[in-house]
Enzyme design. Sequence first.
Site, PDB file in Angstrom:
ATOM      1  N   MET A 155      11.784  24.736   3.379  1.00 25.97           N
ATOM      2  CA  MET A 155      10.959  23.997   2.426  1.00 25.97           C
ATOM      3  C   MET A 155      11.784  23.182   1.437  1.00 25.97           C
ATOM      4  SD  MET A 155       8.011  25.366  -0.203  1.00 25.97           S
ATOM      5  CE  MET A 155       6.984  26.012   1.110  1.00 25.97           C
TER       6      MET A 155
ATOM      7  N   ARG B   5     -10.870   0.200  14.635  1.00 24.87           N
ATOM      8  CA  ARG B   5     -10.524   0.987  13.458  1.00 24.87           C
ATOM      9  C   ARG B   5     -11.287   0.463  12.241  1.00 24.87           C
ATOM     10  NH1 ARG B   5      -4.351   1.652  11.346  1.00 24.87           N
ATOM     11  NH2 ARG B   5      -4.791  -0.488  10.702  1.00 24.87           N
TER      12      ARG B   5
ATOM     13  N   TYR C 123      16.777  30.268   8.812  1.00 22.55           N
ATOM     14  CA  TYR C 123      15.668  31.009   9.401  1.00 22.55           C
ATOM     15  C   TYR C 123      15.805  31.113  10.922  1.00 22.55           C
ATOM     16  CZ  TYR C 123      12.968  30.890   5.043  1.00 22.55           C
ATOM     17  OH  TYR C 123      12.534  31.062   3.750  1.00 22.55           O
TER      18      TYR C 123
ATOM     19  N   LYS D 220       0.828  -1.201   0.000  1.00 23.93           N
ATOM     20  CA  LYS D 220       0.000   0.000   0.000  1.00 23.93           C
ATOM     21  C   LYS D 220       0.865   1.253   0.000  1.00 23.93           C
ATOM     22  CE  LYS D 220      -0.468   0.071   5.050  1.00 23.93           C
ATOM     23  NZ  LYS D 220      -1.394   0.146   6.190  1.00 23.93           N
TER      24      LYS D 220
END
Length: 349
Positions: free
Chosen positions: A292, A130, A244, A35
């Site tokens: 990022m 679940r 930063y 998966k």
Amino acid sequence: MATAILTIDLDAIAANWRALDQMTASDCQTGAVVKADSYGLGAAKVAHALARAGARRFFVAAAEEGAEVRRALGSGPQICVFSGHMEGDTRLIADFDLTPMLNSIDQLTRHFESLGSHPFGIQLDTGMNRLGLEPVEWEAVASTAIAAGPELLMSHLACADEPEHPMNGAQLRAFRAMTDGTGLPRSLSATGGLLLGPDYHFELTRPGIGLYGGRPYENARPVVRLSLPVVQVREVEIGETVGYSNTWTAQHTSTIATVAAGYADGLPRTLSGKATLYAGRVPCPLVGRVSMDLITVDVSHLPEVPETLDILGIHQTPDDLADIGGTIGYEILTSLGNRYQRRYGGLSA
């Protein structure tokens, strides 16, 4: 080149599957969970490698994933869908010969009404709360469902990565209470449950994270190497800051490499100022904030700055990196970004 390279060792994945398969009896089948695009490593290629190793039953989360795996493998192997038979899945299930693991009375009804003769399995809730039919629901429909001939009865352990946790025994007892005497094939265990021993194996195990080199399978072969390109190198003087919020200040004249990867690529911001990258075998600390697209690394101690630095590989696994970042190896693997060039081959030292 400013694109990182994620190397994936298909031979290691196959070897991990074979090793886990050998831990169970000959009459216990070993499946494979592929998966989430095989935990971010490429479901088509991984499924092919596992099929060559001997896997014949694959597990995915959703029917759309199952269709992709079927396109890769062709006819033959069974592809089971954990989410069951959802609204709108009927055509995919039929066209791609998928086996939904039905989770509710509504799904049982939907499946029998739309694909009455199509193979299916049933998922039972033994305490995880679940997915799956709860004991009282199963009691109400068991005779009808069993008469329809499910391929598999399965449940899922909540605490299998903690061998001494009492939940394991409680779920085992609940599963036996719900399934003993049915005469049907059963599956309770993913990687962690498989490692708990024969009582948890039944007729099928379905390892996932262990195939990809992760805990709790401590003897797994490493599967991934992530090499990040160095975009720029600069000298930073005493008292100057990097990144930063000025979170790192040079205590001595330092050589800082700016490296092309960041939280947009699946490197969590919690690695800021904590993680280590590697130049071959030599550790190099990440300094300042993860941004990022970029991270900054202190390479002052290197005689020569390489073109790439590794953040994953034989010296640092996804679990190791997860420990530093306060998460789990599953999240590190499945978050590895689309900007990485995925290459398939062996991992070098």
